[in-house]
Design a protein around this motif. Structure first.
Motif, short mmCIF file in Angstrom:
data_model
loop_
_atom_site.label_atom_id
_atom_site.label_comp_id
_atom_site.label_asym_id
_atom_site.label_seq_id
_atom_site.Cartn_x
_atom_site.Cartn_y
_atom_site.Cartn_z
N ARG A 57 0.41 -9.25 15.84
CA ARG A 57 -0.20 -8.03 16.35
C ARG A 57 -1.10 -7.39 15.30
O ARG A 57 -1.04 -7.72 14.12
CB ARG A 57 0.88 -7.02 16.72
CG ARG A 57 1.78 -7.46 17.84
CD ARG A 57 2.80 -6.40 18.14
NE ARG A 57 2.19 -5.25 18.78
CZ ARG A 57 2.88 -4.28 19.38
NH1 ARG A 57 4.19 -4.32 19.40
NH2 ARG A 57 2.27 -3.28 19.94
N SER A 58 -1.88 -6.45 15.76
CA SER A 58 -2.70 -5.64 14.88
C SER A 58 -1.77 -4.97 13.85
O SER A 58 -0.74 -4.40 14.24
CB SER A 58 -3.41 -4.61 15.74
OG SER A 58 -4.42 -4.01 15.01
N GLY A 59 -2.11 -5.06 12.56
CA GLY A 59 -1.29 -4.44 11.53
C GLY A 59 -0.20 -5.34 10.98
O GLY A 59 0.57 -4.93 10.11
N ALA A 60 -0.13 -6.59 11.46
CA ALA A 60 0.94 -7.50 11.02
C ALA A 60 0.75 -7.99 9.59
O ALA A 60 1.69 -8.47 8.95
CB ALA A 60 1.03 -8.70 11.97
N GLY A 61 -0.48 -7.88 9.08
CA GLY A 61 -0.74 -8.31 7.70
C GLY A 61 -1.63 -9.53 7.58
O GLY A 61 -1.84 -10.06 6.49
N LYS A 62 -2.23 -9.96 8.70
CA LYS A 62 -3.03 -11.18 8.71
C LYS A 62 -4.25 -11.09 7.79
O LYS A 62 -4.51 -11.98 6.99
CB LYS A 62 -3.50 -11.49 10.15
CG LYS A 62 -2.39 -11.56 11.17
CD LYS A 62 -2.90 -11.87 12.57
CE LYS A 62 -3.80 -10.81 13.19
NZ LYS A 62 -3.13 -9.50 13.39
N SER A 63 -4.99 -9.98 7.92
CA SER A 63 -6.20 -9.83 7.10
C SER A 63 -5.84 -9.73 5.62
O SER A 63 -6.50 -10.34 4.77
CB SER A 63 -6.99 -8.58 7.51
OG SER A 63 -7.48 -8.72 8.81
N THR A 64 -4.81 -8.95 5.32
CA THR A 64 -4.40 -8.79 3.92
C THR A 64 -4.02 -10.14 3.31
O THR A 64 -4.37 -10.43 2.17
CB THR A 64 -3.23 -7.79 3.83
OG1 THR A 64 -3.63 -6.56 4.46
CG2 THR A 64 -2.86 -7.50 2.39
N ALA A 110 2.21 -4.42 3.31
CA ALA A 110 1.30 -5.00 4.30
C ALA A 110 1.63 -6.48 4.48
O ALA A 110 1.60 -7.02 5.58
CB ALA A 110 -0.15 -4.82 3.86
N PHE A 130 0.89 -1.16 0.00
CA PHE A 130 0.00 0.00 0.00
C PHE A 130 0.92 1.21 0.00
O PHE A 130 1.55 1.49 1.02
CB PHE A 130 -0.91 0.01 1.23
CG PHE A 130 -1.94 -1.09 1.23
CD1 PHE A 130 -3.03 -1.03 0.36
CD2 PHE A 130 -1.83 -2.19 2.06
CE1 PHE A 130 -3.99 -2.04 0.35
CE2 PHE A 130 -2.78 -3.20 2.06
CZ PHE A 130 -3.87 -3.12 1.20
N LYS A 165 4.42 1.08 1.77
CA LYS A 165 4.39 0.08 2.85
C LYS A 165 4.00 -1.31 2.35
O LYS A 165 3.05 -1.45 1.57
CB LYS A 165 3.37 0.54 3.91
CG LYS A 165 3.45 -0.29 5.17
CD LYS A 165 2.36 0.08 6.15
CE LYS A 165 2.14 -1.04 7.14
NZ LYS A 165 3.33 -1.43 7.90
N1 LIG Z 1 -6.67 -0.73 2.17
C1 LIG Z 1 -5.53 -0.37 2.79
N2 LIG Z 1 -4.93 0.79 2.50
C2 LIG Z 1 -3.78 1.16 3.10
N3 LIG Z 1 -3.15 0.42 4.03
C3 LIG Z 1 -3.70 -0.76 4.37
C4 LIG Z 1 -4.92 -1.21 3.77
N4 LIG Z 1 -5.23 -2.41 4.32
C5 LIG Z 1 -4.25 -2.69 5.20
N5 LIG Z 1 -3.35 -1.70 5.24
C6 LIG Z 1 -2.14 -1.67 6.08
O1 LIG Z 1 -1.45 -2.89 5.93
C7 LIG Z 1 -0.95 -3.34 7.18
C8 LIG Z 1 -1.50 -4.71 7.48
O2 LIG Z 1 -2.88 -4.60 7.73
P1 LIG Z 1 -3.81 -5.86 8.04
O3 LIG Z 1 -3.59 -6.89 7.00
O4 LIG Z 1 -5.17 -5.36 8.25
O5 LIG Z 1 -3.17 -6.39 9.41
P2 LIG Z 1 -3.84 -7.28 10.57
O6 LIG Z 1 -5.01 -7.97 9.99
O7 LIG Z 1 -2.75 -8.21 11.00
O8 LIG Z 1 -4.23 -6.35 11.67
C9 LIG Z 1 -1.33 -2.29 8.20
O9 LIG Z 1 -0.25 -1.41 8.35
C10 LIG Z 1 -2.48 -1.59 7.56
O10 LIG Z 1 -2.57 -0.27 7.98
#
Ligand SMILES: Nc1ncnc2c1ncn2[C@@H]1O[C@H](COP(=O)(O)OP(=O)(O)O)[C@@H](O)[C@H]1O
Ligand SMILES: [Mg+2]
Length: 268
Positions: free
Chosen positions: A35-42, A16, A11, A14
């Motif tokens: 942790r939150s922001g580690a990239g799990k959801s992505t 993700a 992104f 950065k």
């Molecule tokens: N649509 C997006 N636009 C910009 N940054 C994103 C987006 N989605 C996720 N990120 C960034 O990517 C990183 C990983 O996010 P995410 O996968 O949601 O982590 P997790 O699920 O582990 O909390 C974070 O820094 C988040 O801010």
């Protein structure tokens, strides 16, 4: 059967997810922690094609699913059903119809619009709800159910797709401990009885240890651990959650879930 090869998502500047690779040979129960922001959801969203990868491959039985388009892409999305932290049901719609919406990947939108579900579809939806112990809720609006019940409806909707893989993004993060256990037990049972692969993003180590046979740890978009729950020692947990999380901050009730997990790791 599922191979992730150097998968990245950027992104802006950065990453993700940063060159993630792992191979799942069989349909296990896999936990992804971090942790939150580690990239799990992505990571999960790229596998399901909800988010595009910047580079890398996702191979399912040897085929790169990232190149699929149109109907083939929708078929893949049907094979790896997603479950979300906030359930993502249609709140004002009844429970049975929410479950039937699981068929949307396979049917035309028109059929769905006019609610032309067959008796067989409706029977299946009710049988799945029964299996999850909530058949008696079928006629209620989704919004009238408790969080734990709503998440079971979401699991039922996923099962309606008859998926080979269930991708669960923090499925219990919005639930109290008792409902969390009911939902995790349901996922585990579906895995064991049906042989479906489950990949679940989880924020507590405890849950990962109790339910998963393999755990993948992420930190700053990178995979920093891949092993069994037994290998998930306190030192490893510190690696995953980061030594920068202050202990007092992590133990307060306002701490982020991931920080609480870090605190648990420190205490265990
Ligand atoms: N649509 C997006 N636009 C910009 N940054 C994103 C987006 N989605 C996720 N990120 C960034 O990517 C990183 C990983 O996010 P995410 O996968 O949601 O982590 P997790 O699920 O582990 O909390 C974070 O820094 C988040 O801010
Ligand atoms: Mg997330």
């Amino acid at each position: 059967m599922l191979e992730i090869r150097k998968l990245s998502r950027h992104f802006g500047a950065k990453a993700a997810v940063d060159s993630a690779s792992f191979t799942l040979e069989r349909a296990g129960f896999i936990g992804v922690i971090g942790r939150s922001g580690a990239g799990k959801s992505t990571l999960l969203r790229m596998i399901n094609r909800l988010t595009d990868a910047t580079t890398g491959e996702v191979l399912f039985h040897g085929q790169n699913v990232l190149t699929l388009q149109g109907a083939a892409k929708r078929r893949w999305q049907g094979q790896c059903a997603m479950i979300f932290q906030q359930f993502n049901l249609v709140p004002r719609l009844d429970v049975a119809s929410n479950v039937l919406h699981g068929l949307l990947n396979q049917r035309s939108t028109l059929t769905a619009m006019f609610s032309l579900w067959s008796d067989a579809d409706i029977g299946r939806a009710l049988a799945i709800l029964d299996r999850l112990g909530i058949a008696d809720q079928a006629a209620k609006r989704a919004e009238a159910l408790s969080g734990g019940q709503q998440q079971r409806v979401a699991i039922a909707r996923a099962l309606m797709q008859d998926p080979q893989i269930i991708l669960a993004d923090e499925p219990i993060a919005s639930l109290d401990p008792m409902n969390a256990q009911v939902v995790m037990d349901a996922l585990r049972r579906i895995h064991e009885e049906d042989g479906r692969m489950v990949i679940a993003n989880l924020h507590t180590l405890d849950t990962a240890r109790r339910y998963c046979d393999r755990v993948i740890g992420m930190r700053d978009g990178r995979i920093v651990f891949d092993g069994t729950p037994a290998q998930l020692t306190t030192g490893v947990a510190r690696d995953i959650y980061g030594a920068d999380a202050s202990f007092s901050e992590a133990t307060t009730s306002t701490a982020l879930p991931a920080d609480r997990a870090y605190a648990e790791a420190m205490l265990s």
